[in-house]
Design an enzyme around this catalytic site. Structure first.
Site, PDB file in Angstrom:
ATOM      1  N   ASN A   1      -3.423  76.732  54.666  1.00 12.88           N
ATOM      2  CA  ASN A   1      -3.624  75.384  54.107  1.00 12.88           C
ATOM      3  C   ASN A   1      -2.514  74.962  53.155  1.00 12.88           C
ATOM      4  OD1 ASN A   1      -6.152  75.325  55.465  1.00 12.88           O
ATOM      5  ND2 ASN A   1      -7.068  76.466  53.755  1.00 12.88           N
ATOM      6  N   ARG A   2      -1.342  75.556  53.318  1.00 18.41           N
ATOM      7  CA  ARG A   2      -0.165  75.251  52.483  1.00 18.41           C
ATOM      8  C   ARG A   2      -0.378  75.602  51.014  1.00 18.41           C
ATOM      9  NH1 ARG A   2       1.259  75.090  57.067  1.00 18.41           N
ATOM     10  NH2 ARG A   2       2.776  73.657  57.992  1.00 18.41           N
TER      11      ARG A   2
END
Length: 212
Positions: A190-191
């Site tokens: 999810n970065r």
């Protein structure tokens, strides 16, 4: 190129925990480099080096790390190349090791300085003869008329040094990057990546977590 906006890669390789990292960033880097080598990456010692003119105009290129010691990171180049001239006029430097296949990168910021001539001689002497000739023949970063000019220069220096020891050109040698900051980046889902940065202080290194 609409497909560029749709490109996605989910990072699942690992995580970074402050309590598990070395107190000294050089020790941590050695572990990361050994992991990159063991992973079979092509040229894991390749790093992007950015320099800038005194006016602040940046340029970047890939070079090869050739030594890591208690002072910093060493690479070799032509001092009359663009990066060489820029670093001699403005020693601020940045470097990046991009090990994307193992979802890691290392960023370095610091000051560049020439290594001792004896150290440059020692490294030059272990290079293959073809590479030694190339150091003499290439007017690095300068415009040339064509490939033929480079081949003529290579042939000229090959003939000049035929049957003799090839000395190091006076315009060729090493730069030492004395880091003031070393950041370790680990890809996360999810970065929400892990970023751990070491900053050089008066009493040693201080580690801080950075937001992704």
């Amino acid at each position: 190129m609409d497909e560029l906006s749709r490109m996605r890669h989910e990072y699942l390789g690992g995580s970074l925990n402050e309590t598990e990292m070395a107190l000294n960033p050089f020790d941590e880097f050695k572990v990361w480099l050994e992991t990159a080598i063991a992973s079979g990456l092509s040229e894991p010692n390749a790093m992007t080096v950015a320099s800038a003119t005194p006016e602040g105009r940046p340029s970047a290129r890939v070079v090869l790390l050739k030594e890591l010691n208690e002072k910093g990171f060493v690479f070799y180049t032509n001092y009359m190349s663009r990066k060489g001239e820029e670093l001699l006029a403005n020693p601020f430097i940045a470097a990046v090791f991009d090990w994307h296949e193992i979802e890691r990168q290392v960023r370095i910021e610091g000051i560049a300085e020439k290594v001792d001539e004896e150290e440059s001689d020692a490294y030059f002497n272990v290079r293959p003869n073809d590479a030694k000739i190339g150091a003499w023949a290439s007017p690095q970063s300068r415009m040339v008329r064509g490939r033929e000019e480079l081949e003529e220069l290579e042939k000229r220096y090959a003939n000049q040094f035929s049957g003799s020891e090839i000395p190091r050109p006076p315009h060729w040698g090493g730069f030492l990057i004395r880091p003031t900051m070393i950041e370790f980046w680990q890809g996360r889902p999810n970065r929400m990546h892990d970023r751990m940065a070491y900053y050089k202080g008066d009493k040693g290194w201080n580690m801080q977590r950075l937001a992704p």
